[in-house]
Design a protein around this motif. Structure first.
Motif, PDB file in Angstrom:
ATOM      1  N   ASP A  75       0.846  -1.199   0.000  1.00 58.36           N
ATOM      2  CA  ASP A  75       0.000   0.000   0.000  1.00 58.36           C
ATOM      3  C   ASP A  75       0.879   1.246   0.000  1.00 58.36           C
ATOM      4  O   ASP A  75       0.519   2.245  -0.608  1.00 58.36           O
ATOM      5  N   ILE A  93      -1.594   2.593  -2.524  1.00 58.02           N
ATOM      6  CA  ILE A  93      -2.961   2.966  -2.208  1.00 58.02           C
ATOM      7  C   ILE A  93      -3.205   4.413  -2.628  1.00 58.02           C
ATOM      8  O   ILE A  93      -2.323   5.263  -2.501  1.00 58.02           O
ATOM      9  N   TYR A  99      -7.348   5.676   0.989  1.00 59.11           N
ATOM     10  CA  TYR A  99      -6.466   5.793   2.152  1.00 59.11           C
ATOM     11  C   TYR A  99      -7.083   6.715   3.194  1.00 59.11           C
ATOM     12  O   TYR A  99      -6.709   7.866   3.349  1.00 59.11           O
ATOM     13  N   CYS A 130      -4.558   2.042  -7.835  1.00 55.77           N
ATOM     14  CA  CYS A 130      -4.685   1.927  -6.376  1.00 55.77           C
ATOM     15  C   CYS A 130      -4.626   0.447  -6.011  1.00 55.77           C
ATOM     16  O   CYS A 130      -5.337  -0.380  -6.584  1.00 55.77           O
ATOM     17  N   THR A 131      -3.779   0.119  -5.056  1.00 58.77           N
ATOM     18  CA  THR A 131      -3.615  -1.284  -4.683  1.00 58.77           C
ATOM     19  C   THR A 131      -4.855  -1.859  -4.001  1.00 58.77           C
ATOM     20  O   THR A 131      -5.110  -3.060  -4.084  1.00 58.77           O
ATOM     21  N   ARG A 132      -5.628  -1.003  -3.328  1.00 57.26           N
ATOM     22  CA  ARG A 132      -6.801  -1.514  -2.598  1.00 57.26           C
ATOM     23  C   ARG A 132      -7.995  -1.756  -3.511  1.00 57.26           C
ATOM     24  O   ARG A 132      -8.681  -2.768  -3.379  1.00 57.26           O
ATOM     25  N   SER A 157      -2.431  -5.666  -0.919  1.00 58.62           N
ATOM     26  CA  SER A 157      -2.897  -4.478  -0.210  1.00 58.62           C
ATOM     27  C   SER A 157      -3.164  -4.830   1.248  1.00 58.62           C
ATOM     28  O   SER A 157      -4.025  -5.666   1.545  1.00 58.62           O
ATOM     29  N   ARG A 163      -4.454  -2.761   3.434  1.00 59.89           N
ATOM     30  CA  ARG A 163      -5.748  -2.214   3.804  1.00 59.89           C
ATOM     31  C   ARG A 163      -6.888  -3.147   3.390  1.00 59.89           C
ATOM     32  O   ARG A 163      -7.898  -3.249   4.075  1.00 59.89           O
ATOM     33  N   ARG A 164      -6.745  -3.803   2.268  1.00 61.70           N
ATOM     34  CA  ARG A 164      -7.772  -4.741   1.815  1.00 61.70           C
ATOM     35  C   ARG A 164      -7.702  -6.044   2.592  1.00 61.70           C
ATOM     36  O   ARG A 164      -8.710  -6.663   2.914  1.00 61.70           O
TER      37      ARG A 164
END
Length: 242
Positions: A104, A156, A161, A213-215, A223, A225-226
């Motif tokens: 991220d 991200i 984010y 975006c990685t998420r 990711s 966050r994911r």
């Protein structure tokens, strides 16, 4: 799909960004994450080495701590040595390969005429200016900021984010345009925008942006966050031959 390392030309240097998959269905997690499976990790790193024409045993990986320390890889540094407790590395030793791992945060590759750098920057790295310190280390090695080439890999985006007000205030102090409003009232941070702004202030030409975006973006990217149990993809850059 990020099913093979994405190659980026950085002047005389060459860089790559990996994703969450590799040809042959190899698990592409390149970091020591639970469950720790040394044979799987060795297979993944070897596959990236073959795809990039590098020897994974000689890579210089960083033990990243969300700080601003910069390691220098020189002739006295053993091939393959881990760079501990740093978030950036520079080298002008021909053939050396520097590696940053992310899921991220910003993976940043920088190349000059004879030296290169890698940077790992999340919000803490933006606030502590780890990128500025890496560029400064390149300048110390005779590089001209105006001739540097930069690639920012998948990270991200400001779309996803979400941060607290305290983090937004810290980032806003150094990169006001990187804090954006979002539905629900909580602030979001646009890390790529923050870095682009900082590079411009340093006199570095605009970077190449690689990946979504990685998420939430399309393609296969790790990711955190994911998925908090996510693996890590890599950014690699090789010092050009003398």
């Amino acid at each position: 799909m990020a099913d093979a390392p994405v190659r980026v030309e950085l002047g005389r240097a060459t860089g790559w960004f990996t994703g969450a998959t590799l040809p042959g269905a190899v698990d592409a997690n390149l970091a020591h994450h639970r469950p720790h499976e040394p044979h799987r990790l060795a297979e993944a790193r070897a596959a990236v080495g073959i795809a990039t024409g590098t020897d994974h045993r000689d890579w210089h990986l960083m033990r990243q701590v969300h700080g601003a320390e910069v390691a220098v890889v020189d002739a006295a540094t053993p091939l393959g040595a881990e760079l501990r407790d740093v978030d950036a590395a520079v080298s002008s030793e021909p053939g050396r390969v520097l590696v940053v791992l992310t899921a991220d945060c910003l993976p940043v590759l920088v190349a000059g005429d004879g030296a290169v750098a890698v940077v790992h920057a999340g919000w803490r790295g933006v606030v502590s200016d780890v990128t500025g310190r890496a560029v400064g280390a390149l300048v110390d090695r005779g590089e001209d900021p105006g001739r540097l080439t930069v690639a920012i890999g998948p990270a991200i985006g400001g779309c996803c984010y979400e941060v607290g007000e305290d983090v937004a205030d810290l980032v806003g102090d150094v990169a006001p345009g990187a804090v954006v409003a979002a539905p629900g009232g909580r602030p979001h941070v646009d890390l790529p925008a923050a870095l682009v702004r900082r590079l411009d202030a340093l006199g570095v030409p605009p970077p190449v942006l690689v990946g979504p975006c990685t998420r939430c973006g399309p393609g296969a990217w790790f990711s955190h966050r994911r998925d908090p149990a996510s693996g890590r993809q890599a950014g690699l850059v090789r010092v050009p031959a003398a």
